[in-house]
Design a protein around this motif. Structure first.
Motif, PDB file in Angstrom:
ATOM      1  N   ALA A   1       0.831  -1.208   0.000  1.00 13.10           N
ATOM      2  CA  ALA A   1       0.000   0.000   0.000  1.00 13.10           C
ATOM      3  C   ALA A   1       0.864   1.256   0.000  1.00 13.10           C
ATOM      4  O   ALA A   1       0.585   2.213  -0.749  1.00 13.10           O
ATOM      5  CB  ALA A   1      -0.929  -0.009   1.214  1.00 13.10           C
ATOM      6  N   ALA A   2       1.900   1.263   0.820  1.00 11.22           N
ATOM      7  CA  ALA A   2       2.788   2.433   0.879  1.00 11.22           C
ATOM      8  C   ALA A   2       3.475   2.660  -0.469  1.00 11.22           C
ATOM      9  O   ALA A   2       3.583   3.803  -0.936  1.00 11.22           O
ATOM     10  CB  ALA A   2       3.827   2.235   1.985  1.00 11.22           C
ATOM     11  N   GLN A   3       3.913   1.576  -1.098  1.00  9.29           N
ATOM     12  CA  GLN A   3       4.555   1.679  -2.413  1.00  9.29           C
ATOM     13  C   GLN A   3       3.582   2.216  -3.458  1.00  9.29           C
ATOM     14  O   GLN A   3       3.929   3.091  -4.267  1.00  9.29           O
ATOM     15  CB  GLN A   3       5.080   0.300  -2.832  1.00  9.29           C
ATOM     16  N   ASN A   4       2.357   1.719  -3.459  1.00  6.30           N
ATOM     17  CA  ASN A   4       1.364   2.171  -4.429  1.00  6.30           C
ATOM     18  C   ASN A   4       1.035   3.652  -4.255  1.00  6.30           C
ATOM     19  O   ASN A   4       0.864   4.383  -5.237  1.00  6.30           O
ATOM     20  CB  ASN A   4       0.088   1.332  -4.310  1.00  6.30           C
ATOM     21  N   LEU A   5       0.921   4.085  -3.013  1.00  9.40           N
ATOM     22  CA  LEU A   5       0.622   5.489  -2.746  1.00  9.40           C
ATOM     23  C   LEU A   5       1.781   6.392  -3.170  1.00  9.40           C
ATOM     24  O   LEU A   5       1.552   7.470  -3.737  1.00  9.40           O
ATOM     25  CB  LEU A   5       0.303   5.690  -1.262  1.00  9.40           C
ATOM     26  N   ARG A   6       2.996   5.953  -2.909  1.00 11.04           N
ATOM     27  CA  ARG A   6       4.174   6.726  -3.349  1.00 11.04           C
ATOM     28  C   ARG A   6       4.182   6.853  -4.861  1.00 11.04           C
ATOM     29  O   ARG A   6       4.427   7.928  -5.413  1.00 11.04           O
ATOM     30  CB  ARG A   6       5.468   6.053  -2.875  1.00 11.04           C
ATOM     31  N   ARG A   7       3.945   5.735  -5.533  1.00  9.25           N
ATOM     32  CA  ARG A   7       3.975   5.735  -6.999  1.00  9.25           C
ATOM     33  C   ARG A   7       2.881   6.633  -7.579  1.00  9.25           C
ATOM     34  O   ARG A   7       3.051   7.226  -8.649  1.00  9.25           O
ATOM     35  CB  ARG A   7       3.821   4.304  -7.521  1.00  9.25           C
ATOM     36  N   ALA A   8       1.769   6.742  -6.850  1.00  7.91           N
ATOM     37  CA  ALA A   8       0.674   7.603  -7.317  1.00  7.91           C
ATOM     38  C   ALA A   8       0.899   9.071  -6.960  1.00  7.91           C
ATOM     39  O   ALA A   8       0.080   9.930  -7.308  1.00  7.91           O
ATOM     40  CB  ALA A   8      -0.647   7.123  -6.714  1.00  7.91           C
ATOM     41  N   GLY A   9       2.006   9.367  -6.263  1.00  5.83           N
ATOM     42  CA  GLY A   9       2.336  10.743  -5.922  1.00  5.83           C
ATOM     43  C   GLY A   9       1.500  11.316  -4.793  1.00  5.83           C
ATOM     44  O   GLY A   9       1.370  12.534  -4.656  1.00  5.83           O
ATOM     45  N   ILE A  10       0.944  10.446  -3.955  1.00  2.00           N
ATOM     46  CA  ILE A  10       0.096  10.896  -2.845  1.00  2.00           C
ATOM     47  C   ILE A  10       0.954  11.052  -1.591  1.00  2.00           C
ATOM     48  O   ILE A  10       1.585  10.102  -1.134  1.00  2.00           O
ATOM     49  CB  ILE A  10      -1.058   9.902  -2.619  1.00  2.00           C
ATOM     50  N   THR A  11       0.976  12.254  -1.057  1.00  2.83           N
ATOM     51  CA  THR A  11       1.866  12.567   0.058  1.00  2.83           C
ATOM     52  C   THR A  11       1.140  12.795   1.375  1.00  2.83           C
ATOM     53  O   THR A  11       1.786  12.921   2.421  1.00  2.83           O
ATOM     54  CB  THR A  11       2.710  13.815  -0.266  1.00  2.83           C
ATOM     55  N   ASN A  12      -0.182  12.875   1.357  1.00  3.58           N
ATOM     56  CA  ASN A  12      -0.919  13.148   2.603  1.00  3.58           C
ATOM     57  C   ASN A  12      -1.620  11.910   3.149  1.00  3.58           C
ATOM     58  O   ASN A  12      -2.530  12.017   3.971  1.00  3.58           O
ATOM     59  CB  ASN A  12      -1.930  14.279   2.398  1.00  3.58           C
ATOM     60  N   ALA A  13      -1.200  10.724   2.693  1.00  7.54           N
ATOM     61  CA  ALA A  13      -1.699   9.460   3.242  1.00  7.54           C
ATOM     62  C   ALA A  13      -0.507   8.632   3.709  1.00  7.54           C
ATOM     63  O   ALA A  13       0.440   8.408   2.947  1.00  7.54           O
ATOM     64  CB  ALA A  13      -2.508   8.682   2.202  1.00  7.54           C
ATOM     65  N   GLU A  14      -0.557   8.206   4.952  1.00  7.16           N
ATOM     66  CA  GLU A  14       0.536   7.442   5.552  1.00  7.16           C
ATOM     67  C   GLU A  14       0.045   6.055   5.940  1.00  7.16           C
ATOM     68  O   GLU A  14      -0.981   5.917   6.602  1.00  7.16           O
ATOM     69  CB  GLU A  14       1.044   8.181   6.797  1.00  7.16           C
ATOM     70  N   VAL A  15       0.774   5.029   5.513  1.00 10.13           N
ATOM     71  CA  VAL A  15       0.452   3.652   5.887  1.00 10.13           C
ATOM     72  C   VAL A  15       1.341   3.242   7.054  1.00 10.13           C
ATOM     73  O   VAL A  15       2.560   3.418   7.010  1.00 10.13           O
ATOM     74  CB  VAL A  15       0.654   2.683   4.708  1.00 10.13           C
TER      75      VAL A  15
END
Length: 217
Positions: free
Chosen positions: A115-129
């Motif tokens: 999940a953290a990798q997917n969020l990073r790849r999507a450029g999302i910075t305000n969601a923390e796993v």
């Protein structure tokens, strides 16, 4: 597969008929690339009306269920949201576009990393796993404006309800197969909780959330 046509069909044929009519939610589902949060082996299933398999025997909720829960939670830009059960990170990504900040708890290390990798790849910075036990919530960051349980529970734990702000709300799928219902719990200014049943559905049980005790004869 024509991905954009498949995405359009998912929204128009699965999600909109399920009473998801909020234009901001529909626009978000058209923008956030669900296929990027689906394991490569199952990418062809990204837009189907079913639960997509994830590592460690887990799964993503069906698109219409995610969409309806997102709509009913009614998150605003100034709000802080807690998610229990990160899965692939897709729900956290949707929430991040609507909230100021998202904390997503995932007890399984492999899924937390995914999940953290997917969020990073999507450029999302305000969601923390964070890897952690969702039954305990996230006391160091309380209170939350909204909490979403991305899976089912036998009952909503008081521990999570205690982490809501006054006026905050929690959405969860509650019950036991074959009867489960999505429920929205709202905390009033007087501290009392009000519960509203939203729709019938079935979802896999979240890790660590035990079953209701039954009498033995």
């Amino acid at each position: 597969m024509n991905i954009e046509q498949a995405r359009f069909n998912m929204i128009e044929q699965q999600i909109r008929p399920w009473d998801v009519l909020d234009s901001s939610v529909l626009s978000l589902l058209a923008m956030v690339k669900r296929e990027d949060f689906v394991p490569a082996a199952y990418r062809s299933m990204a837009f189907m009306d079913l639960e997509v398999p994830l590592p460690d025997g887990q799964c993503m909720l069906a698109p219409r269920v995610e969409a309806r829960m997102l709509q009913e939670l009614n998150v605003h830009k100034h709000e802080k949201v807690l998610e229990i059960g990160a899965g692939s990170g897709f729900m956290a990504a949707l929430l991040a576009h609507k909230a100021q900040r998202v904390v997503s708890l995932e007890i399984r290390p492999e899924l937390a990393a995914l999940a953290a990798q997917n969020l990073r790849r999507a450029g999302i910075t305000n969601a923390e796993v964070r890897q952690g036990d969702g039954t305990l919530g996230c006391s160091q960051d309380t209170p939350f404006d909204a909490i979403v349980l991305s899976g089912s529970v036998a009952s909503v734990p008081d521990k999570l309800l205690s982490q809501l702000k006054p006026g905050g709300r929690l959405i969860a799928i509650v019950g036991q197969e074959p009867v489960m219902r999505a429920v929205l719990v709202t905390q009033g200014a007087d501290g009392r909780f009000n519960s509203k049943e939203l729709f019938d559905t079935v979802a896999p049980r979240l890790d660590g959330f035990g079953e209701l005790s039954r009498f033995q004869f």
